[in-house]
Design a protein around this motif. Structure first.
Motif, short mmCIF file in Angstrom:
data_model
loop_
_atom_site.label_atom_id
_atom_site.label_comp_id
_atom_site.label_asym_id
_atom_site.label_seq_id
_atom_site.Cartn_x
_atom_site.Cartn_y
_atom_site.Cartn_z
N ASP A 33 13.13 8.47 -4.33
CA ASP A 33 11.71 8.10 -4.22
C ASP A 33 11.53 6.65 -3.82
OD1 ASP A 33 10.98 10.68 -4.99
OD2 ASP A 33 11.22 10.17 -7.10
N ARG A 34 12.56 6.07 -3.22
CA ARG A 34 12.40 4.68 -2.77
C ARG A 34 11.27 4.59 -1.76
NH1 ARG A 34 17.43 0.73 -1.53
NH2 ARG A 34 15.72 -0.61 -0.95
N ILE A 35 10.54 3.52 -1.89
CA ILE A 35 9.44 3.32 -0.94
C ILE A 35 10.06 3.00 0.42
CG2 ILE A 35 7.40 1.95 -0.42
CD1 ILE A 35 7.33 1.31 -3.47
N SER A 36 9.67 3.76 1.41
CA SER A 36 10.37 3.68 2.68
C SER A 36 9.71 2.72 3.66
CB SER A 36 10.43 5.07 3.31
OG SER A 36 9.12 5.57 3.45
N ARG A 37 8.44 2.45 3.49
CA ARG A 37 7.75 1.58 4.45
C ARG A 37 6.54 0.95 3.75
NH1 ARG A 37 6.98 6.30 8.50
NH2 ARG A 37 9.05 6.58 7.69
N PRO A 38 5.97 -0.08 4.33
CA PRO A 38 4.80 -0.69 3.69
C PRO A 38 3.66 0.31 3.55
CG PRO A 38 5.69 -2.13 5.38
CD PRO A 38 6.41 -0.83 5.52
N LEU A 39 2.93 0.15 2.46
CA LEU A 39 1.79 1.03 2.19
C LEU A 39 0.56 0.15 1.97
CD1 LEU A 39 3.55 3.25 -0.54
CD2 LEU A 39 3.20 3.88 1.86
N MET A 40 -0.56 0.64 2.42
CA MET A 40 -1.77 -0.17 2.23
C MET A 40 -2.96 0.74 1.94
SD MET A 40 -3.37 -3.13 4.66
CE MET A 40 -4.52 -2.17 5.58
N ARG A 41 -3.85 0.23 1.07
CA ARG A 41 -5.11 0.96 0.90
C ARG A 41 -6.21 0.10 1.50
NH1 ARG A 41 -4.63 2.96 -4.13
NH2 ARG A 41 -3.20 1.57 -5.15
N ARG A 42 -7.11 0.76 2.21
CA ARG A 42 -8.17 0.03 2.94
C ARG A 42 -9.26 -0.45 1.99
NH1 ARG A 42 -5.75 -1.19 7.68
NH2 ARG A 42 -4.49 0.58 8.30
N SER A 43 -9.46 0.25 0.90
CA SER A 43 -10.49 -0.18 -0.05
C SER A 43 -10.01 0.11 -1.45
CB SER A 43 -11.80 0.56 0.21
OG SER A 43 -11.60 1.95 0.04
N LYS A 44 -10.55 -0.63 -2.42
CA LYS A 44 -10.16 -0.41 -3.82
C LYS A 44 -10.47 1.05 -4.18
CE LYS A 44 -8.99 -4.64 -5.14
NZ LYS A 44 -7.67 -4.99 -5.65
N GLY A 45 -9.50 1.69 -4.77
CA GLY A 45 -9.70 3.08 -5.15
C GLY A 45 -9.31 4.06 -4.07
N GLY A 46 -9.04 3.56 -2.87
CA GLY A 46 -8.61 4.44 -1.79
C GLY A 46 -7.15 4.81 -1.92
N ALA A 47 -6.66 5.60 -0.99
CA ALA A 47 -5.27 6.04 -1.04
C ALA A 47 -4.37 5.04 -0.35
CB ALA A 47 -5.14 7.40 -0.37
N LEU A 48 -3.11 5.01 -0.79
CA LEU A 48 -2.10 4.17 -0.13
C LEU A 48 -1.57 4.92 1.08
CD1 LEU A 48 -0.11 2.80 -3.20
CD2 LEU A 48 -1.37 1.40 -1.54
N ASN A 49 -1.65 4.27 2.24
CA ASN A 49 -1.16 4.91 3.46
C ASN A 49 -0.10 4.04 4.13
OD1 ASN A 49 -2.92 7.25 3.56
ND2 ASN A 49 -4.56 5.74 3.81
N PRO A 50 0.86 4.67 4.79
CA PRO A 50 1.92 3.89 5.45
C PRO A 50 1.36 3.04 6.59
CG PRO A 50 2.48 6.23 5.34
CD PRO A 50 1.07 6.11 4.93
N ILE A 51 1.90 1.84 6.69
CA ILE A 51 1.60 0.98 7.84
C ILE A 51 2.92 0.38 8.32
CG2 ILE A 51 -0.77 0.40 7.16
CD1 ILE A 51 0.37 -2.29 6.09
N SER A 52 2.88 -0.30 9.43
CA SER A 52 4.11 -0.94 9.93
C SER A 52 4.29 -2.29 9.26
CB SER A 52 4.01 -1.14 11.44
OG SER A 52 3.03 -2.13 11.70
N TRP A 53 5.51 -2.82 9.37
CA TRP A 53 5.74 -4.16 8.82
C TRP A 53 4.91 -5.20 9.56
CZ3 TRP A 53 7.33 -6.74 4.78
CH2 TRP A 53 8.16 -6.12 3.83
#
Lengths: 771, 249
Positions: free
Chosen positions: A106-126
C-alpha cells in the motif's frame, strides 16, 4: 556327514530367507541413512552472491547501526551491524519488520492532492506537486514543519528549512522524552542522554523505563543487559514500575508502586542506604549538598510503604542490594516521568547516582560528548503537550498558512482534547510526506510519496551514544522502487530531505542529502583523528570506509566529566495528580497504564504485518488491542479472557479484549499503544483501538509534557466476547513438573541439583512422600 | 587445500535462559530468514500460527510475588529424535552433522512426526503461504517456500551453514568458531543464543564458545527422561534470591 534331504533343504532355505527379511526390516536400509536425497535440498545449494550494505535508520530512537542483505537488487534481511558500537550487531523485531516498509503493497505510488477541504485525494504528477508546494511556501503566512524527533542531517535540514521560510520546526513523540531530557539536564548539566554502563554494573535500579523493550535505545541496552548477566559475578536488577513490563519480568526484584509515587520510593531507598551506612560520607554529601535540611525525614521505609503500596520489606531489600553491590546505577523514564510530578520523580532517581558514587564512573552513568559535526543535532525530543497546544491554537487561529508533516502521526498520537484534526482543517495547506497513508496524511491537502530509509541518504548521531563520539551513516541500499516494475511495485517516491533541499533553492547551500553526507564525511576526515573505525589517506577512501562500516566513531573522544552534586529537586512539584473518573456505576475504577507495543511502538510500525503478528512478550497477543488486568481481580468481576471491556475515561471510551494474568497489580490496567488507526494500509486500518484517544490532558508541572500515565478509567463488561488472537495456546505448553521447561537455580546451585530437588518435589506431590 | 567436507561438524546450540528477555527478536529474525508464512489473525485464532523458534512465557506465583519466565523453544535436533523413525517416506532424517532435517519434496504430510515430537516444534502448512506480490521481493532465495501439506521446522539455518562452509573452503581455510550464526543468534540482543560445533573431537585443541558452555553447571536439556539426547542445551535461569529447593516451571 548326514545327507540333506530335498525337504530339509527347502525348510532351511525358507527360514534363512525369512530371517534375512526380518533382519533387514529391523533397521533402516543403509542407503537411507547415508544418502541425503535423490534431489538435493534447496538449502544445500548456495544460490548467487549476496551483498551486505551498512546503514542506519535515522527515524528510530537509539540510532542502531544496521546491515542489509541485498540480492539481485532486492533487500532481503535487515540485521544489526556487528561493527557498530551502539548495538554491536544486534537488532529488534522493529528492524526486521522495517523491511516491509520498503515493499509495502500500500505504498503511496505518486503525489496525491485534494482540490478542496473534504474532497477526495487524487493522483497528480510530481511537476504539479512541486508547483503546489512552492505556491504554498511562498504564500503569506507562517510555515510549520512537523516531524518525528530528528537527529543527524535530516534534523538539521528540517530545522534550517523552517527557519528559511520564517517558520518553526516542531517534533512530535507520542511518548514524550522531554521530562527525561529535562531531568538529565537538571541533575547532570547536560541535555543529551548519558551513557548507562549497565554491562559493568553490579546492581541496577530502574524505574518506569521498559529499557529492554522500547525505552530510548532498547537494543544497545539489551546488549548491556546480556553483559550484566554474563559477568563473573552476576548483576542484580531491581525494577520499579506499576506494570509488569518485559524489563520488570527480567528483574530479580520487581516493585510495583502506586503510579506516581516512584520518586518517593527512590527517596526511601536513599534514606535506607544512608541510614545503614552503605554510602561514603563524600557521596552522601554530593547527594544532600543542595537539599534542605531534613529533606529525607518524611521518606522512611514504613511511611513510604504506606503511601506507595509497596511492602516495606521490598523497599529495604532494594536498598540493601543497591547499597551493598557496587558499582550500582539508577535511572528512570517511561511511565515514571509521565505524571504531574514526573520531573520530581526522574530528578530524584537520577540524583541517586551521586549517593551511589556512580556519576562518571565505570558501571555508572557517564556523559556522552557533543556532536563531532558542528550544528548537526545529536539530541532530539518531541515538544511538550503544552507546546503542542500553543502551536495548534496558532493553526486554529489562522496564523499558520502551511503545515508540512512527516513521520509524525499527530492525529493518532495526540490526546483527543487537542482536537488536532479540526485544527489541521483550519490550515489552508497541509502537506504530508508518507510511505503509507497514515491518519495525519489522510487529512493533508497534498500527500507526497516518501522514500523509505533503505532508499535514502542520511545520518544519525546515536542518543544515548556509547560514551564516545559516534556518527552513523544512512545510504540507499537498494535502488529507488520507481514506477511500475516487473512485479507491479509502484513508488515514485522522493526523500523528505531531498525535497526540502530542492524547495530551499540555494538557501541551504547544498542540493541533496547525499551531498550533505559526503560533506559530513569530509568534515570528519578533516578532524585528522586516527579512529578505530576508519583510517584512510584521502576523503574519497574515507567516505567509502564510512559507508562500508556504517559510520565513524572515535572511542578516544569521550564526554566531559560529570560531577558536582545533585540539585535540589525537592523544590519541584512532588504531588502526583490523577484524572477524575466517570460515575461509579459505570464500572470499577482502575489506573490506566498505556505502554508502547514491543513491535508497533506507538503505532509507527502498525502498517507492517511482521510487526502486527509479532507476539507481545507478556501476553503473546497480536493484531488487536487487549487490556491486561489482574487475574484475581478479573475473577472477582466475572471477567474472563476475551471479554470485550469498555474502558472509559472522562475523555472517551475504547473497547479492548480482556487478558487477565497474575503479573498485573490489582488497581491497574495496562493497554498497549499502536492500534486504532483509521488509515495505515491494509494491515493497520480499523484494527484495535487507540488508547491515546482517551488520555486526559494532565501535564508534568515543570515541562508541560503529557502525563500519559495519570489517567484513571472505569472498566466494565460489554457483554460481548471474542477470541484473543495470541500465540499462547498454539502449541501445548509442557510444564509437566517443576523445572520443566524453565529450570531455575539459586546462587551456587547446579542444574543437576535443582533438577533432583524438583523431581523429588514432583514425586512427593504425586505419591505423598513415598517414592 | 581445505575442501568442503560434509559431516565434519556436529552442530548444536546453547540457550542461556538467564539472559533471555522474551523480546521476540529471534522469532521474527527466523521468520524473515526462513520464509515462514505470515501469521495472520485468523491463523492465530485457529491456533495455527507458525514459528520455528518461539518464546514461551510461564507465570510463577501470584502478585506481588509473581515471576514471568521466558524460554526460547526451537527444534532440539535430537540424536534420538522421535520424529525420525515415524516418517513413512524418510522426509525427516538425521544428517551426519547432528541435525534433524526435513526434506520438503519427500514430505507427504502425514504429520506423524509432529505427533511424535515431544517439544512441539514441527509446524504443518495447512494453507498455501500467501504474500502480496510486492512482499515476494524480500523472500530469501536460499530457502524453499513450503507449499500446503508440508511439515516444516527449524533447520539451524542450514543455508547459512552451507554458505559459511563453502566460503571457508573457497578461501582455503578452516571454518572459524562463531563464523556461522543462525538468524536467531544473530538477532538476539542479549547473546542468549550461541550456535556452534559441539563435536568434542573438533574442540580438543581450541574449544569453541558453544562447546565450552555445554558443560556449564547450569546446563540442562529439555525433557531429559525421554532420552532424546538433544543438541540444544539450555543454561538454567538464575534466581539470586532462591534459597535452594524446587523452583521453575
Amino acid at each position: 556327514m548326514k545327507k540333506l534331504t530335498r525337504r530339509q533343504f527347502m525348510v532351511l532355505s525358507g527360514k534363512a530367507a525369512t530371517g534375512a527379511v526380518i533382519f533387514v526390516a529391523c533397521g533402516l536400509p543403509e542407503r537411507e541413512l547415508i544418502v541425503q536425497s535423490p534431489v538435493e535440498l534447496p538449502e544445500d545449494l548456495v544460490r548467487g552472491e549476496d551483498a551486505w550494505f551498512a546503514t542506519t535508520w535515522g527515524d528510530m530512537p537509539g540510532g542502531d547501526g544496521l546491515i542489509v542483505r541485498v540480492m539481485e537488487g532486492r533487500a532481503k534481511k535487515v540485521a544489526g551491524n556487528p561493527d557498530f558500537p551502539v548495538n554491536a550487531g544486534k537488532q529488534s523485531v522493529r528492524h526486521d519488520a522495517a523491511l516491509q516498509l520498503l515493499y509495502h503493497p500500500d505504498r503511496i505510488s505518486r503525489p496525491l492532492m485534494r482540490r478542496s477541504k473534504g474532497g477526495a485525494l487524487n493522483p497528480i504528477s510530481w511537476a504539479e506537486a512541486e508547483i503546489e508546494m512552492i505556491n504554498a511556501l511562498e504564500a503569506a503566512g507562517g510555515v510549520t514543519v512537523v516531524t518525528n524527533p530528528l537527529r543527524g542531517h535530516l534534523g538539521l535540514v528540517a530545522e534550517q528549512f523552517a527557519a528559511l521560510y520564517g517558520g518553526r520546526h516542531i517534533a512530535f513523540d507520542a511518548v514524550e522524552q522531554g521530562v527525561l531530557h529535562g531531568a538529565v539536564d537538571r541533575v547532570f548539566g547536560q541535555s543529551s542522554l548519558p551513557d548507562l554502563d549497565i554491562g559493568e554494573a553490579q546492581a541496577v535500579l530502574s524505574f518506569g523505563a521498559d529499557w529492554l523493550s522500547t525505552w530510548v535505545s532498547p537494543v544497545s541496552l539489551s546488549v548491556k543487559y546480556g553483559q550484566f548477566r554474563g559477568q563473573g559475578h552476576r548483576g542484580y536488577l531491581v525494577h520499579v514500575e506499576p506494570r509488569m513490563s518485559m524489563t520488570a519480568a527480567a528483574a530479580d526484584l520487581w516493585i510495583a508502586p502506586r503510579p506516581g509515587t516512584e520518586g518517593e520510593v527512590a527517596l526511601s531507598i536513599a534514606k535506607e542506604i544512608i541510614d545503614h551506612g552503605w554510602a561514603s560520607s563524600g557521596d552522601i554529601g554530593a547527594f544532600m549538598e543542595n537539599m534542605p535540611d531534613g529533606a529525607l525525614d518524611n521518606y522512611g521505609a514504613s511511611a513510604v510503604a504506606e503511601r506507595s503500596g509497596v511492602p516495606e520489606e521490598r523497599l529495604k531489600r532494594a536498598a540493601e542490594k543497591l547499597g551493598t553491590n557496587r558499582p550500582a546505577l539508577a535511572f528512570a523514564g517511561g511511565s515514571t516521568g509521565a505524571h504531574a510530578n514526573g520531573s520530581f520523580n526522574l530528578s530524584a532517581i537520577y540524583s541517586l547516582n551521586y549517593l551511589l558514587g556512580s556519576v562518571g564512573s565505570k558501571g555508572g552513568i557517564r556523559s556522552n560528548p557533543a556532536s563531532p559535526l558542528s550544528g548537526v543535532p545529536s539530541s532530539a525530543t518531541g515538544a511538550s503537550l503544552e507546546e503542542w497546544e500553543n502551536e495548534i491554537a496558532q493553526w486554529r487561529g489562522g496564523n499558520v498558512r502551511t503545515v508540512i508533516v512527516r513521520g509524525a502521526d499527530i492525529v493518532h498520537g495526540l490526546p483527543a482534547s487537542v482536537e488536532v484534526k479540526g485544527a489541521l482543517r483550519a490550515v489552508p495547506k497541509v502537506i504530508a510526506f508518507a510511505t503509507v497513508l497514515d491518519d495525519t496524511a489522510a487529512e493533508a491537502d497534498l500527500v507526497l510519496p516518501e522514500k523509505s530509509f533503505l532508499e535514502t541518504w542520511g545520518s544519525d548521531i546515536p542518543e544515548p551514544g556509547p560514551g564516545y563520539q559516534t556518527v552513523a551513516f544512512q545510504q540507499p541500499v537498494v535502488g529507488p522502487t520507481v514506477n511500475f516494475d516487473e512485479v507491479g511495485l509502484v513508488s515514485d517516491a522522493r526523500g523528505f530531505g531531498d525535497v526540502l533541499l530542492w524547495a530551499s533553492g540555494d538557501g541551504l547551500g547544498v542540493s541533496s542529502m547525499e551531498d550533505l553526507v559526503r560533506n559530513a564525511s569530509g568534515q570528519l576526515f578533516d578532524l585528522g583523528r586516527r579512529s578505530d573505525s576508519i583510517n584512510a589517506p584521502d576523503k574519497r577512501l574515507f567516505f567509502n570506509g564510512a559507508l562500508q562500516r556504517g559510520g565513524w566513531w572515535d572511542n578516544g573522544a569521550t564526554g566531559d566529566d560529570l560531577g558536582g552534586a545533585a540539585p535540589n529537586f525537592m523544590e519541584l512539584g512532588k504531588e502526583a495528580k490523577y484524572s477524575s473518573t466517570v460515575p461509579a456505576e459505570e464500572g470499577e475504577e482502575f489506573h490506566l497504564i498505556p505502554f508502547q507495543s514491543n513491535a508497533l511502538l506507538d503505532g509507527r510500525l502498525a502498517s507492517t504485518p511482521w510487526a502486527q503478528q509479532s507476539p507481545d512478550p507478556m501476553s503473546s497477543a497480536v493484531w488487536e488491542t487487549w487490556v491486561e488486568i489482574n487475574k484475581r481481580v478479573a475473577e472477582d468481576l466475572g471477567i474472563i479472557e476475551g471479554d470485550v471491556l469498555f474502558i472509559r475515561s472522562v475523555n472517551g471510551e475504547i473497547e479492548a479484549l480482556a487478558y487477565p494474568h497474575p503479573g498485573v497489580p490489582p488497581g491497574v490496567v495496562g493497554v498497549p499503544m499502536g492500534q486504532g488507526h483509521s488509515h495505515g494500509g491494509r494491515y493497520a486500518e480499523g484494527r484495535g483501538q487507540n488508547v491515546m484517544s482517551i488520555l486526559t490532558d494532565i501535564k508534568d508541572s515543570e515541562t508541560g509534557a503529557l502525563a500519559w500515565a495519570a489517567t484513571k478509567v472505569r472498566v466494565s463488561k460489554s457483554g460481548l466476547r471474542r477470541k484473543v488472537p495470541k500465540f499462547e495456546g498454539t502449541v501445548e505448553a509442557f510444564p509437566t513438573e517443576p523445572g520443566v521447561p524453565v529450570l531455575v537455580v539459586g546462587p551456587d546451585e547446579t542444574a543437576h541439583e535443582a533438577e533432583e530437588a524438583n523431581h523429588h518435589l514432583h514425586q512427593q506431590s504425586i505419591y505423598g512422600g513415598k517414592e | 587445500m581445505t575442501t568442503e567436507v560434509f559431516g565434519k561438524h556436529k552442530w548444536g546450540m546453547v540457550v542461556d535462559v538467564d539472559r533471555c528477555t522474551g523480546c521476540q527478536a529471534c522469532v521474527l529474525a527466523c521468520q524473515v530468514e526462513n520464509n515462514v508464512p505470515l501469521n495472520t489473525q485468523e491463523r492465530y485464532e485457529r491456533a495455527r500460527g507458525m514459528a520455528w523458534i518461539r518464546v514461551e512465557r510461564y507465570w510463577e506465583g501470584e502478585f506481588p510475588d509473581v515471576k514471568a519466565r521466558f524460554i526460547p523453544i526451537l527444534c532440539q535436533h535430537c540424536e534420538n529424535a522421535p520424529c525420525e523413525p515415524v516418517c513413512p517416506v524418510f522426509a525427516t532424517y538425521h544428517n551426519p552433522e547432528g541435525m534433524n532435517v526435513q526434506i520438503y519434496n519427500r514430505c507427504v504430510g502425514t504429520r506423524y512426526c509432529a505427533n511424535g515430537c515431544p517439544y512441539i516444534v514441527r509446524f504443518f502448512n495447512y494453507w498455501e503461504p500467501v504474500w502480496p506480490e510486492s512482499f515476494r521481493n524480500h523472500l530469501n532465495p536460499d530457502v524453499t517456500v513450503r507449499s500446503r501439506g508440508i511439515m516444516e521446522k527449524c533447520s539451524f539455518c542450514m543455508q547459512r551453514i552451507r554458505r559459511g562452509v563453502r566460503n571457508a573452503a573457497k578461501e582455503n581455510r578452516e571454518l572459524e568458531d562463531g563464523e556461522i550464526q543462525t538468524a536467531c543468534q544473530q538477532a538476539c540482543p542479549t547473546d542468549a543464543l550461541v550456535f556452534g560445533d559441539i563435536d568434542p573431537d573438533n574442540n580438543r585443541t581450541n574449544p569453541g564458545r558453544a562447546y565450552s558452555m555445554i558443560n556449564d553447571d547450569r546446563a540442562y536439556t529439555l525433557l531429559p527422561r525421554l532420552n532424546t539426547d538433544p543438541n540444544v542445551i539450555y543454561l538454567a535461569k538464575v534466581d539470586p534470591d532462591r534459597e535452594g529447593g524446587a523452583g521453575g516451571h
